[in-house]
Design a protein around this motif. Structure first.
Motif, mmCIF file in Angstrom:
data_model
loop_
_atom_site.group_PDB
_atom_site.id
_atom_site.type_symbol
_atom_site.label_atom_id
_atom_site.label_comp_id
_atom_site.label_asym_id
_atom_site.label_seq_id
_atom_site.Cartn_x
_atom_site.Cartn_y
_atom_site.Cartn_z
ATOM 1 N N GLY A 360 -38.038 0.018 169.230
ATOM 2 C CA GLY A 360 -37.693 -1.386 169.379
ATOM 3 C C GLY A 360 -36.272 -1.596 168.904
ATOM 4 N N THR A 361 -35.547 -2.467 169.568
ATOM 5 C CA THR A 361 -34.167 -2.742 169.170
ATOM 6 C C THR A 361 -33.880 -4.218 169.333
ATOM 7 N N CYS A 362 -32.866 -4.681 168.640
ATOM 8 C CA CYS A 362 -32.498 -6.093 168.670
ATOM 9 C C CYS A 362 -31.219 -6.252 169.483
ATOM 10 N N PRO A 363 -31.229 -7.093 170.512
ATOM 11 C CA PRO A 363 -30.037 -7.257 171.352
ATOM 12 C C PRO A 363 -28.916 -7.939 170.590
ATOM 13 N N GLU A 364 -27.681 -7.661 171.016
ATOM 14 C CA GLU A 364 -26.508 -8.206 170.322
ATOM 15 C C GLU A 364 -26.025 -9.506 170.948
ATOM 16 N N HIS A 365 -26.009 -9.564 172.273
ATOM 17 C CA HIS A 365 -25.361 -10.692 172.947
ATOM 18 C C HIS A 365 -26.346 -11.685 173.545
ATOM 19 N N VAL A 366 -27.640 -11.490 173.301
ATOM 20 C CA VAL A 366 -28.656 -12.385 173.861
ATOM 21 C C VAL A 366 -29.539 -12.872 172.720
ATOM 22 N N ALA A 367 -29.864 -14.151 172.725
ATOM 23 C CA ALA A 367 -30.766 -14.702 171.712
ATOM 24 C C ALA A 367 -32.202 -14.347 172.097
ATOM 25 N N ALA A 368 -32.768 -13.387 171.384
ATOM 26 C CA ALA A 368 -34.114 -12.923 171.694
ATOM 27 C C ALA A 368 -35.152 -13.809 171.016
ATOM 28 N N SER A 369 -36.355 -13.791 171.560
ATOM 29 C CA SER A 369 -37.450 -14.563 170.981
ATOM 30 C C SER A 369 -37.917 -13.915 169.688
ATOM 31 N N PRO A 370 -38.589 -14.667 168.805
ATOM 32 C CA PRO A 370 -39.095 -14.082 167.567
ATOM 33 C C PRO A 370 -40.005 -12.887 167.847
ATOM 34 N N LEU A 371 -39.910 -11.903 166.978
ATOM 35 C CA LEU A 371 -40.708 -10.670 167.056
ATOM 36 C C LEU A 371 -40.359 -9.829 168.279
ATOM 37 N N TRP A 372 -39.182 -10.037 168.871
ATOM 38 C CA TRP A 372 -38.836 -9.291 170.071
ATOM 39 C C TRP A 372 -38.848 -7.773 169.848
ATOM 40 N N PRO A 373 -38.228 -7.215 168.802
ATOM 41 C CA PRO A 373 -38.276 -5.749 168.641
ATOM 42 C C PRO A 373 -39.695 -5.236 168.478
ATOM 43 N N TRP A 374 -40.561 -6.037 167.829
ATOM 44 C CA TRP A 374 -41.944 -5.612 167.668
ATOM 45 C C TRP A 374 -42.711 -5.681 168.986
ATOM 46 N N GLU A 375 -42.338 -6.623 169.843
ATOM 47 C CA GLU A 375 -42.956 -6.647 171.174
ATOM 48 C C GLU A 375 -42.697 -5.338 171.907
ATOM 49 N N GLN A 376 -41.467 -4.832 171.816
ATOM 50 C CA GLN A 376 -41.143 -3.570 172.472
ATOM 51 C C GLN A 376 -41.995 -2.430 171.913
ATOM 52 N N VAL A 377 -42.129 -2.407 170.594
ATOM 53 C CA VAL A 377 -42.941 -1.366 169.956
ATOM 54 C C VAL A 377 -44.393 -1.463 170.412
ATOM 55 N N LEU A 378 -44.927 -2.665 170.428
ATOM 56 C CA LEU A 378 -46.341 -2.847 170.770
ATOM 57 C C LEU A 378 -46.598 -2.566 172.249
ATOM 58 N N ARG A 379 -45.664 -2.913 173.119
ATOM 59 C CA ARG A 379 -45.829 -2.575 174.533
ATOM 60 C C ARG A 379 -45.842 -1.056 174.727
ATOM 61 N N ALA A 380 -44.947 -0.381 174.023
ATOM 62 C CA ALA A 380 -44.919 1.077 174.118
ATOM 63 C C ALA A 380 -46.220 1.674 173.596
ATOM 64 N N ALA A 381 -46.767 1.098 172.516
ATOM 65 C CA ALA A 381 -48.043 1.591 171.990
ATOM 66 C C ALA A 381 -49.157 1.385 173.006
ATOM 67 N N GLY A 382 -49.168 0.229 173.674
ATOM 68 C CA GLY A 382 -50.188 -0.021 174.679
ATOM 69 C C GLY A 382 -50.095 0.941 175.843
ATOM 70 N N THR A 383 -48.860 1.328 176.215
ATOM 71 C CA THR A 383 -48.672 2.291 177.295
ATOM 72 C C THR A 383 -49.106 3.689 176.874
ATOM 73 N N CYS A 384 -48.829 4.020 175.634
ATOM 74 C CA CYS A 384 -49.101 5.378 175.152
ATOM 75 C C CYS A 384 -50.569 5.585 174.791
ATOM 76 N N PHE A 385 -51.201 4.549 174.231
ATOM 77 C CA PHE A 385 -52.582 4.687 173.761
ATOM 78 C C PHE A 385 -53.472 3.718 174.557
ATOM 79 N N THR A 386 -53.801 4.133 175.765
ATOM 80 C CA THR A 386 -54.559 3.237 176.655
ATOM 81 C C THR A 386 -56.002 3.060 176.228
ATOM 82 N N ASP A 387 -56.513 3.955 175.398
ATOM 83 C CA ASP A 387 -57.914 3.832 174.984
ATOM 84 C C ASP A 387 -58.063 3.045 173.677
ATOM 85 N N SER A 388 -56.955 2.467 173.184
ATOM 86 C CA SER A 388 -57.008 1.618 171.989
ATOM 87 C C SER A 388 -56.527 0.225 172.380
ATOM 88 N N PRO A 389 -57.422 -0.645 172.842
ATOM 89 C CA PRO A 389 -56.999 -1.976 173.310
ATOM 90 C C PRO A 389 -56.391 -2.805 172.186
#
Length: 673
Positions: A360-389
């Protein structure tokens, strides 16, 4: 499915690879890397390959490993068709030098084993050397075989291993030689094809979001790869972005018609109809559990990303990962100045990690929504671990259904429940495999993301999770409260300083594709403080020009802009003080500068405190009242930002103040202290 093409050096017979007169391959004596600037390892130790023409000779021989290269071809390549009378003598000297480097233990007058002479020219014996080009071919072929057998995960592992061998263009020292051009073109086409089929394998395991991100950059660099657009449209469709999928196909179709005068291929046309009809065949069907490690891949463009040094930092991260794998979760903070190589370190570590890596990373030139870097982490986890909803609060966050927590007291309960759900989710997925969570550029994180980091850190010690947070050292005050919370646990800190002189020399040699002497490396490091960004910018030659002395080139615009932007973040009085100080030189007396500005000494010291905290200035420990710029690049940028007349006037005023009898007396007293 596709049939695996002929890759690597497999187009040569075993006898050709061994060279004439050899009946069986011997043990590997030398390892060569040619997917980037040529490099050699002898007895597990890298060797200095010498002057540019000597390196070019070796690159030419590596490109034809196992086959003799005629002397006239070598001469034509090294001297571009204009050999001097001493060309043969120089060539023989290069060959003798390389033989000493590649076989340091060969007895005098003993026949050479690695670089041999044949009746047809010089050759590298393919039976006793290993070349990364060959290994790339082997990984590619193995990946295609696994793909044809329906094993997408095995294919991914092979494709990843092959792509990670690339460090830049193949055989850059001799890429324009007529006998090498076809091989360079073949390898580049194979690399692009492997990247595309790797994306297809990612789609097969459900990593749709990863494919969208990687293909976006790939297609910008390679805009005519129709198969890439086909894969991107499928990834967008599976991610629930049908409109964008159709727009991708419409845009490439229009571009093909307008610029090339042709219609899209049958595959693109069929994909468009399938998306319009929402064909069931497009839906992802999970097969086996996906355990793909979502590591950053090499950039799919032609940029030469060079990484040197940082072995102590990598060792700390590797040790922390081993502890996390054993069930003792760790938190590691990586800090350093802008351009210091934090992101490059994380990328290199992720490439080495043999476990899922969620970024997860935080953008420099765009105002991201709260918890944006964690959203990236959690989406990646959902893609990687499909059997853990994902639990409800996590699914709501990813779906944008529920509002993000705010600072209001009424929302504190919502925030806590969501934080707990995220911790439980990461706990669940880490039972299946150890997990690395990389949070880059975290000095830009929103308050909610910072609170979640502190909350997760309280539980990480009982999880199989390695949590790595990278942030800029000059932004440390923003994270003071969060880092204080992390420090109450078992926090490991990695402070990335500048590259040392050997590392600077290695980086410069790799970027310039020629050996840089130690004195030049010393000058480069003195000018940049070993900052990798400043180093690389100084080493980039102007278009069509050759850099003879990289330590003396004018400051490039990107480096100047970055340096001035760092200074501009300081309070106004500090900017003015440093601007005048830069005219005095890299080292300056604060009392002299303060008198010229003019400003009181207390105010000047307060301004310097801000500059020191930002890593721009350091205090001289031997002369009281003297300071110096941490990077000569910053002083150069500020100096050049003045007009010639203003610089001249400031120099006269600085000289007059420094040369006054009263000032000389004070300087004498300060030296006595």
């Amino acid at each position: 499915m596709t049939t695996a093409p002929v890759v690597g050096t497999a187009h040569r017979t075993p006898q050709e690879a061994r060279g004439p007169g050899r009946t069986a391959p011997g043990r590997v004596l030398v390892e060569f890397r040619a997917l980037g600037p040529v490099a050699a390892t002898v007895c597990a130790q890298p060797v200095d390959l010498g002057a540019p023409k000597q390196r070019a000779l070796l690159a030419l021989l590596v490109s034809q490993v196992g086959q003799p290269v005629p002397v006239d071809v070598v001469v034509e390549t090294l001297w571009a068709g204009h050999p001097p009378p001493s060309a043969i003598t120089s060539l023989q000297s290069y060959v003798a030098n390389l033989r000493r480097l590649l076989e340091p233990e060969r007895a005098p007058r003993a026949p050479a084993t690695v670089l041999r002479t044949s009746p047809w020219g010089y050759l590298l014996d393919g039976g006793v050397v290993d070349v990364d080009v060959r290994r790339f071919g082997e990984h590619s072929a193995a990946g295609w075989r696994a793909w044809d057998q329906g094993d997408a995960e095995r294919a991914l592992a092979e494709f990843d291993a092959g792509l990670l061998l690339w460090r830049g263009q193949a055989y850059p020292e001799v890429a324009d030689a007529p006998c090498v051009v076809p091989e360079v073109a073949r390898l580049e086409e194979l690399r692009l094809s492997v990247f595309e089929i790797r994306c297809a394998a990612l789609l097969a395991v459900g990593a749709h979001e990863v494919v969208i991100a990687e293909l976006g950059a790939f297609l910008k660099a390679n805009p005519w790869r129709e198969h890439g657009y086909e894969l991107l449209s499928l990834a967008l469709y599976r991610a629930g972005r049908q409109t964008e999928a159709l727009e991708v196909l419409r845009a490439i179709g229009l571009r093909l018609k307008e610029e090339m005068g042709i219609d899209p291929g049958p595959a693109l046309q069929q994909r468009k109809q399938e998306i319009l009809n929402q064909a069931p065949a497009l839906d992802w069907q999970p097969t086996t559990r996906a355990t793909v490690s979502l590591v950053p891949q090499p950039k799919p463009d032609t940029d030469k990303a060079v990484f040197v040094g940082r072995e102590p930092a990598l060792a700390v991260l590797t040790e922390a990962l081993a502890a996390a794998t054993a069930g003792r979760g760790q938190v590691v903070a990586v800090t350093g100045e802008p351009g210091g190589g934090k992101s490059a370190l994380l990328t290199r570590f992720a490439a080495r990690a043999a476990v899922p890596v969620l970024c997860g990373t935080c953008p420099e030139h765009v105002a991201a929504s709260p918890l944006w870097p964690w959203e990236q982490v959690l989406r990646a986890a959902g893609t990687c671990f499909t059997d853990s909803p994902a639990p409800g609060p996590v699914a709501e966050l990813l779906g944008g259904v529920a509002p993000a927590p705010t600072d209001d007291e009424d929302a504190s309960g919502v925030a806590l429940r969501r934080f707990e759900a995220i911790v439980h989710y990461l706990t669940d997925v880490s039972r299946n495999a150890p997990v690395v969570v990389l949070l880059d550029q975290f000095h830009r994180a929103d308050p909610c993301s910072l609170r979640l980091l502190a909350h997760l850190a309280e539980s990480v010690r009982s999880l199989r999770v390695l949590l790595v947070v990278a942030y800029r050292s000059d932004e440390a005050p923003v994270l003071a409260e969060t880092m204080a919370a992390l420090s109450r646990g078992d926090l490991t800190r990695i402070d990335l300083g500048g590259l040392d002189i050997p590392e600077t020399r290695a980086l410069a040699s790799a970027v310039l594709c020629r050996e840089v002497c130690e004195s030049t490396a010393e000058q480069l490091r003195a000018r940049t403080g070993g900052n990798p960004f400043f180093l690389v910018e100084l080493l980039k030659p102007p278009t069509g020009q050759q850099v003879d002395d990289p330590s003396a080139v004018p400051l490039p615009p990107p480096a100047r802009e970055v340096a001035l932007r760092r200074v501009a973040r300081l309070p106004g009085p500090a900017v003015e003080l440093l601007s005048v100080a830069a005219v005095a030189g890299r080292c300056f007396n604060v009392e002299v500068v303060a008198e010229v500005v003019p400003v009181g000494i207390d105010a000047a010291l307060e301004s310097l405190d801000a500059a020191i905290a930002a890593g721009l200035v350091v205090e001289d420990q031997h002369r009281l009242g003297w300071f110096r710029f941490a990077h000569a690049v910053v002083a150069e940028a500020l100096h050049d930002n003045h007009g010639r007349l203003r610089r001249a006037r400031l120099r006269r005023r600085l000289g007059a103040v420094a040369g006054s009898p009263r000032r000389r007396a004070r300087d004498s007293t300060s030296r006595g202290r």
